[in-house]
Design a protein around this motif. Structure first.
Motif, PDB file in Angstrom:
ATOM      1  N   GLY A 213       0.821  -1.194   0.000  1.00 38.08           N
ATOM      2  CA  GLY A 213       0.000   0.000   0.000  1.00 38.08           C
ATOM      3  C   GLY A 213       0.860   1.251   0.000  1.00 38.08           C
ATOM      4  O   GLY A 213       2.095   1.195   0.140  1.00 38.08           O
ATOM      5  N   ILE A 214       0.198   2.379  -0.191  1.00 35.74           N
ATOM      6  CA  ILE A 214       0.909   3.651  -0.164  1.00 35.74           C
ATOM      7  C   ILE A 214       1.360   3.956   1.271  1.00 35.74           C
ATOM      8  O   ILE A 214       0.563   3.898   2.208  1.00 35.74           O
ATOM      9  CB  ILE A 214       0.007   4.793  -0.677  1.00 35.74           C
ATOM     10  CG1 ILE A 214      -0.212   4.642  -2.187  1.00 35.74           C
ATOM     11  CG2 ILE A 214       0.614   6.151  -0.372  1.00 35.74           C
ATOM     12  CD1 ILE A 214       0.990   4.992  -3.019  1.00 35.74           C
ATOM     13  N   ARG A 215       2.611   4.267   1.443  1.00 35.46           N
ATOM     14  CA  ARG A 215       3.140   4.715   2.730  1.00 35.46           C
ATOM     15  C   ARG A 215       3.007   6.242   2.787  1.00 35.46           C
ATOM     16  O   ARG A 215       3.888   6.974   2.338  1.00 35.46           O
ATOM     17  CB  ARG A 215       4.596   4.261   2.876  1.00 35.46           C
ATOM     18  CG  ARG A 215       4.745   2.740   2.880  1.00 35.46           C
ATOM     19  CD  ARG A 215       6.172   2.289   2.663  1.00 35.46           C
ATOM     20  NE  ARG A 215       6.639   2.574   1.315  1.00 35.46           N
ATOM     21  CZ  ARG A 215       7.801   2.144   0.812  1.00 35.46           C
ATOM     22  NH1 ARG A 215       8.598   1.397   1.556  1.00 35.46           N
ATOM     23  NH2 ARG A 215       8.152   2.462  -0.420  1.00 35.46           N
ATOM     24  N   LEU A 220       4.405  12.071   1.901  1.00 39.61           N
ATOM     25  CA  LEU A 220       4.398  13.481   2.306  1.00 39.61           C
ATOM     26  C   LEU A 220       5.812  13.990   2.569  1.00 39.61           C
ATOM     27  O   LEU A 220       6.141  15.141   2.266  1.00 39.61           O
ATOM     28  CB  LEU A 220       3.529  13.656   3.547  1.00 39.61           C
ATOM     29  CG  LEU A 220       2.029  13.373   3.356  1.00 39.61           C
ATOM     30  CD1 LEU A 220       1.288  13.510   4.686  1.00 39.61           C
ATOM     31  CD2 LEU A 220       1.434  14.318   2.319  1.00 39.61           C
ATOM     32  N   ARG A 221       6.649  13.157   3.126  1.00 39.63           N
ATOM     33  CA  ARG A 221       8.046  13.557   3.349  1.00 39.63           C
ATOM     34  C   ARG A 221       8.750  13.816   2.022  1.00 39.63           C
ATOM     35  O   ARG A 221       9.512  14.785   1.891  1.00 39.63           O
ATOM     36  CB  ARG A 221       8.775  12.472   4.149  1.00 39.63           C
ATOM     37  CG  ARG A 221      10.252  12.768   4.389  1.00 39.63           C
ATOM     38  CD  ARG A 221      10.900  11.602   5.125  1.00 39.63           C
ATOM     39  NE  ARG A 221      10.526  11.595   6.519  1.00 39.63           N
ATOM     40  CZ  ARG A 221      11.246  12.145   7.495  1.00 39.63           C
ATOM     41  NH1 ARG A 221      12.391  12.755   7.218  1.00 39.63           N
ATOM     42  NH2 ARG A 221      10.847  12.076   8.740  1.00 39.63           N
ATOM     43  N   CYS A 222       8.495  12.955   1.040  1.00 40.38           N
ATOM     44  CA  CYS A 222       9.105  13.148  -0.288  1.00 40.38           C
ATOM     45  C   CYS A 222       8.652  14.462  -0.910  1.00 40.38           C
ATOM     46  O   CYS A 222       9.460  15.200  -1.497  1.00 40.38           O
ATOM     47  CB  CYS A 222       8.749  11.978  -1.195  1.00 40.38           C
ATOM     48  SG  CYS A 222       9.495  10.401  -0.738  1.00 40.38           S
ATOM     49  N   ALA A 224       7.629  17.162   0.631  1.00 42.90           N
ATOM     50  CA  ALA A 224       8.225  18.278   1.363  1.00 42.90           C
ATOM     51  C   ALA A 224       9.688  18.480   0.992  1.00 42.90           C
ATOM     52  O   ALA A 224      10.179  19.618   0.916  1.00 42.90           O
ATOM     53  CB  ALA A 224       8.092  18.040   2.861  1.00 42.90           C
ATOM     54  N   VAL A 225      10.403  17.397   0.725  1.00 36.85           N
ATOM     55  CA  VAL A 225      11.820  17.507   0.385  1.00 36.85           C
ATOM     56  C   VAL A 225      12.010  17.981  -1.051  1.00 36.85           C
ATOM     57  O   VAL A 225      12.926  18.771  -1.347  1.00 36.85           O
ATOM     58  CB  VAL A 225      12.513  16.150   0.617  1.00 36.85           C
ATOM     59  CG1 VAL A 225      13.922  16.157   0.047  1.00 36.85           C
ATOM     60  CG2 VAL A 225      12.560  15.816   2.091  1.00 36.85           C
ATOM     61  N   LEU A 226      11.149  17.538  -1.959  1.00 38.82           N
ATOM     62  CA  LEU A 226      11.327  17.827  -3.381  1.00 38.82           C
ATOM     63  C   LEU A 226      10.751  19.177  -3.798  1.00 38.82           C
ATOM     64  O   LEU A 226      11.174  19.733  -4.821  1.00 38.82           O
ATOM     65  CB  LEU A 226      10.682  16.722  -4.216  1.00 38.82           C
ATOM     66  CG  LEU A 226      11.264  15.325  -4.055  1.00 38.82           C
ATOM     67  CD1 LEU A 226      10.447  14.316  -4.845  1.00 38.82           C
ATOM     68  CD2 LEU A 226      12.714  15.296  -4.516  1.00 38.82           C
ATOM     69  N   LEU A 227       9.794  19.676  -3.070  1.00 37.74           N
ATOM     70  CA  LEU A 227       9.119  20.910  -3.481  1.00 37.74           C
ATOM     71  C   LEU A 227      10.090  22.078  -3.662  1.00 37.74           C
ATOM     72  O   LEU A 227      10.008  22.791  -4.689  1.00 37.74           O
ATOM     73  CB  LEU A 227       8.036  21.253  -2.462  1.00 37.74           C
ATOM     74  CG  LEU A 227       7.085  22.405  -2.840  1.00 37.74           C
ATOM     75  CD1 LEU A 227       6.370  22.097  -4.138  1.00 37.74           C
ATOM     76  CD2 LEU A 227       6.085  22.656  -1.708  1.00 37.74           C
ATOM     77  N   PRO A 228      11.031  22.336  -2.751  1.00 40.01           N
ATOM     78  CA  PRO A 228      11.959  23.456  -2.977  1.00 40.01           C
ATOM     79  C   PRO A 228      12.798  23.293  -4.239  1.00 40.01           C
ATOM     80  O   PRO A 228      13.110  24.290  -4.913  1.00 40.01           O
ATOM     81  CB  PRO A 228      12.832  23.453  -1.713  1.00 40.01           C
ATOM     82  CG  PRO A 228      12.026  22.748  -0.683  1.00 40.01           C
ATOM     83  CD  PRO A 228      11.244  21.719  -1.427  1.00 40.01           C
ATOM     84  N   ALA A 340       5.820  11.553  -6.105  1.00 39.06           N
ATOM     85  CA  ALA A 340       6.115  12.891  -5.603  1.00 39.06           C
ATOM     86  C   ALA A 340       6.902  13.699  -6.624  1.00 39.06           C
ATOM     87  O   ALA A 340       6.586  14.877  -6.881  1.00 39.06           O
ATOM     88  CB  ALA A 340       6.885  12.789  -4.285  1.00 39.06           C
ATOM     89  N   MET A 341       7.920  13.108  -7.226  1.00 37.08           N
ATOM     90  CA  MET A 341       8.713  13.812  -8.230  1.00 37.08           C
ATOM     91  C   MET A 341       7.856  14.219  -9.419  1.00 37.08           C
ATOM     92  O   MET A 341       7.906  15.363  -9.889  1.00 37.08           O
ATOM     93  CB  MET A 341       9.867  12.908  -8.687  1.00 37.08           C
ATOM     94  CG  MET A 341      10.876  12.577  -7.603  1.00 37.08           C
ATOM     95  SD  MET A 341      12.028  11.269  -8.080  1.00 37.08           S
ATOM     96  CE  MET A 341      12.946  12.098  -9.371  1.00 37.08           C
ATOM     97  N   HIS A 342       7.077  13.296  -9.910  1.00 35.10           N
ATOM     98  CA  HIS A 342       6.247  13.530 -11.095  1.00 35.10           C
ATOM     99  C   HIS A 342       5.148  14.552 -10.796  1.00 35.10           C
ATOM    100  O   HIS A 342       4.899  15.478 -11.586  1.00 35.10           O
ATOM    101  CB  HIS A 342       5.642  12.205 -11.546  1.00 35.10           C
ATOM    102  CG  HIS A 342       5.230  12.181 -12.970  1.00 35.10           C
ATOM    103  ND1 HIS A 342       5.165  11.022 -13.719  1.00 35.10           N
ATOM    104  CD2 HIS A 342       4.840  13.170 -13.811  1.00 35.10           C
ATOM    105  CE1 HIS A 342       4.765  11.302 -14.939  1.00 35.10           C
ATOM    106  NE2 HIS A 342       4.564  12.608 -15.026  1.00 35.10           N
TER     107      HIS A 342
END
Length: 427
Positions: A213-215, A220-222, A224-228, A340-342
């Protein structure tokens, strides 16, 4: 007590017991409380009827006759042969069918080999391909229903012409066509999971991750890290190539669709081009490293060519995202990092385009071209994003391997350790 005692022993034994108890070897004249001999006849206590039970017949040398016919059964205790009831009289255990072999792997597995379990066969990948194409086609056909409803509400004189123009005119894509475009990619999620379930017998939730399943906390951590990283990348793109066209007419409706549907659209592409392809192609190879390399190549080629642009710089730019997402799925054991990246990339780019203009250039088409600088920037951005993902995975101790829920007990009494993040089975 006297009446009860009379029925406890047979008559000869009772008399012998009585004599032993009334005799007095010391000669003191006492009879130990017994001053009467037992009567010759007595009536047993009804409460003790049937006691003692019949005594078994002991066969000794005197009763054994080797010349007796073999079909003459010797007397048995309680009237039961050999002292035991016949097998038909014993309680029979309920019939238990052998439990079917599970399709899940019986040992630790990396993400791209999740389908390689005890029931895996090479032809199941081909069966899965045969299933996923019609399933996706049927679901994409259903996605046209909102467009037809919108045409009926708008009172379009020619419903077929309205539907065709709304779904194919990418340069002038309106809210209705944008919804349809997102739906055609979102349906790849159920189509991919259902085809794997039918062909391989593994539930769709293991397409999301090795955890089944989705973790969500990891997803959400991914983000938050990738957004900047993508904020900086998008800002540089706006500065280098500012918009020279006005906003689209329905830009508010388009922006709402971007915020709510584009993340699901990005997830749909990840489920098929990363999850479905990596697991089906990777399972073909016994060595995980070979399966990883081949599945990444197939995923990158399929994802790039699906955007329909023949330009090599565009193909390379799109392939960078595919490779980074695939490596993230391998090292983290799931699609969360790739989603998250996509999703962050698509949401930021489309939001800026909707607000500032150039909506007609928002989508890759056959006429879209790129530059070497675009490819170089994609390599740098996706490389930084992948490094951040791996750093966070190591920091939180993310488990990238499928671990069977019921592992066989170790005879030595020690549990076999799970694979740490920094190691993986030899390829």
């Amino acid at each position: 007590m006297k009446a009860a005692g009379r029925g406890c022993l047979p008559d000869p034994a009772r008399k012998a017991h009585w004599m032993a108890m009334t005799s007095n070897s010391s000669g003191d004249g006492f009879t130990r409380g017994f001053d009467q001999l037992p009567p010759e006849s007595y009536e047993p206590d009804p409460a003790l009827a049937g006691y003692p039970p019949p005594q078994p017949t002991v066969l000794g040398p005197a009763s054994y006759n080797p010349t007796a016919p073999h079909n003459e059964a010797a007397p048995q205790p309680y009237g039961v042969p050999n002292g035991y009831p016949p097998p038909s009289a014993l309680p029979q255990p309920p019939f238990q069918q052998a439990s079917p072999v599970s399709a899940m792997p019986d040992g630790p597995r990396v993400y791209q080999q999740m389908l390689r379990g005890p029931r895996y066969h090479w032809w199941k990948t081909l069966l899965c391909l045969v299933l996923v194409l019609p399933l996706a086609g049927i679901m994409m056909s259903i996605a046209i229903v909102p467009v037809i409803i919108a045409g009926l509400i708008a009172g379009a004189p020619d419903l077929i012409e309205y539907t065709t123009k709304a779904t194919t005119d990418i340069a002038n894509l309106g809210p209705v066509g944008f919804v349809y475009l997102n739906l055609t990619l979102i349906v790849l999620i159920p189509a991919s999971g259902l085809s794997i379930w039918i062909a391989h017998g593994i539930r769709p939730r293991f397409l999301s991750s090795v955890a089944g399943g989705i973790r969500w906390r990891w997803l959400l951590r991914c983000i938050a890290v990738l957004l900047p990283v993508w904020v900086v990348n998008t800002a540089l793109a706006v500065v280098v190539q500012p918009s020279n066209s006005p906003r689209p007419d329905h830009w508010i409706a388009l922006l709402v669709i971007v915020l709510f549907m584009t993340p699901l659209q990005a997830a749909g592409e990840e489920y098929f081009f990363r999850g479905w392809i990596m697991q089906n192609v990777g399972a073909w190879f016994a060595r995980p490293t070979i399966g990883l390399v081949v599945s990444l190549i197939v995923s990158a080629v399929a994802f790039s060519t699906a955007h329909l642009s023949p330009d090599p710089w565009i193909l390379g730019t799109i392939a960078c995202l595919a490779v980074a997402s695939g490596l993230a799925a391998w090292r983290t054991g799931g699609l969360e990092a790739g989603i998250a990246m996509h999703a962050v990339n698509n949401v930021l780019v489309l939001s800026v385009v909707v607000i500032s203009g150039n909506w007609s250039q928002a989508f890759v088409r056959t006429q879209t071209t790129g530059t070497p600088m675009m490819l170089l920037l994609a390599v740098i951005v996706n490389g930084i994003a992948l490094s951040l993902i791996l750093w966070q995975a190591k920091r939180v101790g993310l488990q990238p391997y499928y671990q069977p829920s019921a592992r066989a007990a170790n005879p030595s009494g020690f549990e076999a350790p799970a694979y740490p993040v920094s190691q993986h089975p030899a390829g």
